[in-house]
Write an enzyme that holds these catalytic residues in place. Structure first.
Site, PDB file in Angstrom:
ATOM      1  N   HIS A 227      -5.410  -7.184  -1.861  1.00  0.00           N
ATOM      2  CA  HIS A 227      -4.551  -6.170  -1.565  1.00  0.00           C
ATOM      3  C   HIS A 227      -3.167  -6.797  -0.841  1.00  0.00           C
ATOM      4  O   HIS A 227      -3.130  -7.309  -0.060  1.00  0.00           O
ATOM      5  CB  HIS A 227      -5.210  -5.518  -0.582  1.00  0.00           C
ATOM      6  CG  HIS A 227      -4.561  -3.873  -0.247  1.00  0.00           C
ATOM      7  ND1 HIS A 227      -4.330  -3.140  -1.588  1.00  0.00           N
ATOM      8  CD2 HIS A 227      -4.201  -3.404   0.696  1.00  0.00           C
ATOM      9  CE1 HIS A 227      -3.744  -1.956  -0.959  1.00  0.00           C
ATOM     10  NE2 HIS A 227      -3.548  -1.989   0.251  1.00  0.00           N
TER      11      HIS A 227
ATOM     12  N   SER B 165       0.945  -1.152  -0.124  1.00  0.00           N
ATOM     13  CA  SER B 165       0.084  -0.122   0.253  1.00  0.00           C
ATOM     14  C   SER B 165       0.821   1.202   0.161  1.00  0.00           C
ATOM     15  O   SER B 165       1.677   1.156  -0.839  1.00  0.00           O
ATOM     16  CB  SER B 165      -0.926   0.012   1.089  1.00  0.00           C
ATOM     17  OG  SER B 165      -2.035  -0.987   1.094  1.00  0.00           O
TER      18      SER B 165
ATOM     19  N   ASP C 117      -7.794  -6.361  -6.437  1.00  0.00           N
ATOM     20  CA  ASP C 117      -7.537  -5.183  -5.417  1.00  0.00           C
ATOM     21  C   ASP C 117      -8.101  -3.678  -6.274  1.00  0.00           C
ATOM     22  O   ASP C 117      -7.542  -3.628  -7.191  1.00  0.00           O
ATOM     23  CB  ASP C 117      -6.207  -5.076  -4.977  1.00  0.00           C
ATOM     24  CG  ASP C 117      -5.838  -3.973  -4.130  1.00  0.00           C
ATOM     25  OD1 ASP C 117      -6.835  -3.507  -3.625  1.00  0.00           O
ATOM     26  OD2 ASP C 117      -4.535  -3.560  -4.078  1.00  0.00           O
TER      27      ASP C 117
END
EC number: 3.4.-.-
Length: 565
Positions: free
Chosen positions: A479, A177, A451
């Protein structure tokens, strides 16, 4: 990369306020005991980290939290370095099992560095978010300089940690991320310190000038649900159904007393504005489940079953279009319950006004909940919105000027500090790091096809591959699943991607490897059945280099045959 994730700090008092608040999609994930990857880390502190690395006139310092595991380290081995993101370190330690799984093979030290202004690393203590003068030191650029200083100190004789790594020790950065963004930028900004980076689910180009459609996140969210059997009509029309019900006395009575969900007594439905609040609450669950659509039970955000989107679609897969408003709301609320209340706590209530209850979807973030909104209101400015119609199953919230709407949200959050548009730089990422990878090398950029954040990542480019920049979009992956602990239920695409990545890492740390590694197309997806169990130390997971080469050879032969005809 959180995601994603929505941090709704502003009371949703109108449709426009709802649009503003939903723009702050936070990438942070909260781990639980469902995600207890083997770690055995020790906490240490870097004392006297510089507050401002870019001036010699400010000598203030703070202490930065570090977690490490040197169990497997042997001299000559590398440092596996996690570039901490927007939260406390514990979450990233427990959710990045690949680092621990690979460390014995590489004789590697494992180091997690906490991002300034998050977790326990608060430069001004409980006053860190008290003023613009303080929080202004929360930047990605300063955080990367923290990491560079930490690694430099670790290679210095007689350092404060009483453990010195040889000067030639290779450093591989890891991150998912926002942490993945930092990991990639770390390699780009400090190539003399970082040999290479594995950046999972990093939306590196989701900022101004990156060429990403603002609706990409919700387009992919919608695709993930439709591909799993959901009836598009149900999702796309449930939002108006909520508004219709919240507009009448009878409808409000039903919403406040139905049997599918209980509303917190403080946030009962009184008007259509409250209907918008309920929509935002339900939508958050839908989006987050797409992010964490993992093949085994997890607690990354909340306790969830394996493949939660598939489970959710079990409530939203009825055929046809003849549904009452109540039917539509019940279908989506039942799906949202998988996210919010999978354990079926009979006392659980929907608290739909975030100004009263905070964000139940990412609760427990501690006292640094202003951190990510600050970064989105200063340097990492992501224009994101649903547009409805053919793009996604949500309502159109883009408006005429998405950045103006975002600015209004920033004013709402930071008005007590005196925030103005002068406090943000819409082109900060483009200026500091850039979107052109032509001057970069040694980057592994993975994106999960499931994702929603994958829309903000780079696409495959052969010119980049020739410089050692590897972009893998992994079917069946959510993710940064690739960075998690390997599991018997992982799709074969994820397993093969990890295997190929490890061959790249081996080359990066081998001083005798002078050939840029290549990667092959991932296999057709296959999803295992059976009990899901973590696989510790299972490399190569049934994969072989020969099979990878063979796949490349076959593709080359097919290309040659095609050219002949």
């Amino acid at each position: 990369m959180r995601w994603f994730l929505v941090l709704l700090l502003v009371a949703l008092v109108s449709v426009e306020a709802s649009r503003r608040s939903r723009l702050f999609k936070k990438l942070y994930q909260k781990a639980s005991n469902y995600d207890a990857a083997p770690s055995n880390v020790q906490t240490v502190w870097y004392k006297n980290m510089k507050l401002d690395h870019f001036t010699w006139g400010d000598t203030r310092t703070f202490d930065m939290r570090v977690m490490w595991n040197n169990t497997f380290y042997k001299p000559g081995g590398p440092i596996f370095f996690y570039t901490g993101n927007e939260g406390g370190l514990e979450s990233f330690v427990t959710a990045t099992g690949m680092m621990f799984d690979l460390a014995p093979m590489f004789n590697a030290s494992i180091i997690f560095a906490e991002h300034r202004f998050y977790g326990q690393t608060q430069p001004f203590g409980n006053q860190s978010y008290a003023s613009l003068a303080n929080v202004g030191y929360l930047t990605s650029e300063q955080a990367l300089a923290d990491y560079a200083e930490l690694l430099t100190e670790l290679k210095r004789d007689n350092n404060q940690f009483k453990m010195t790594f040889p000067a030639a020790t290779q450093v591989i950065s890891f991150g998912g991320s926002y942490g993945g963004m930092l990991s990639a930028w770390f390699r780009q900004k400090y190539p003399h310190i970082v040999k290479g980076a594995w950046a999972g689910s990093a939306p590196l180009i989701y900022m101004n000038g990156g060429g990403v459609d603002p609706g990409a996140f919700d387009h992919i969210t919608s695709r993930t649900y439709i591909d799993n059997g959901c009836n598009r009509f149900i999702l796309a029309n449930a939002w108006n159904a909520t508004l219709n019900l919240s507009s009448t006395d009878a409808g409000r009575q039903w919403l406040n007393n139905n049997t599918v969900f209980k509303l917190d007594p403080r946030t009962k439905i009184r008007n259509q504005t409250d209907g918008w609040n309920l929509n935002a609450y339900l939508r958050e669950a839908i989006e987050y489940m797409a992010m964490v659509d993992y093949p085994y039970p997890t607690g990354f955000l909340e306790p969830l079953p394996a493949w939660p989107v598939t489970v959710a679609c079990g409530y939203m897969n009825a055929n046809g279009t003849s549904f009452s408003d109540k039917d539509l709301v019940k279908a989506v609320a039942n799906a949202a319950n998988i996210y919010y209340n999978y354990n079926r706590d009979p006392n659980f209530t929907y608290c739909i006004d975030f100004s009263i209850c905070g964000d139940q979807g990412t609760g427990g973030l501690g006292g640094d909940e202003l951190g990510w909104p600050w970064q989105e209101c200063s340097e990492i400015i992501m224009a994101m919105c649903a547009s409805g119609g053919s793009n996604d199953v949500f309502w159109n919230e883009c408006g005429k000027d998405i950045y103006q709407t975002l600015q209004q949200g920033c004013v709402s959050i930071f008005k007590s500090m005196g925030w103005t548009p002068k406090n943000w730089n819409i082109d900060a990422v483009k200026t500091l790091y850039g979107y052109d990878l032509s001057g970069s090398s040694n980057l592994i950029l993975t994106q999960g096809h499931l994702d929603p954040w994958s829309g903000g990542g780079y696409k495959v480019d052969q010119n980049n591959a020739a410089r050692g920049i590897y972009v893998l979009e992994i079917p069946g992956s959510a993710h940064h699943l690739d960075l998690r602990q390997p599991n018997t239920c992982d799709p074969n695409t994820v397993t093969n991607a990890r295997f190929q990545i490890i061959q790249i890492l081996k080359c990066w740390v081998d001083p005798n490897c002078n050939t840029i590694p290549t990667i092959s197309p991932l296999p057709s997806i296959s999803i295992p059945n059976g009990d899901c169990k973590d696989v510790v130390g299972g490399y190569p997971w049934g994969q072989t280099t020969g099979a990878t080469v063979s796949n490349s050879f076959i593709l080359a032969i097919l290309a040659s045959l095609y050219a002949m005809f």
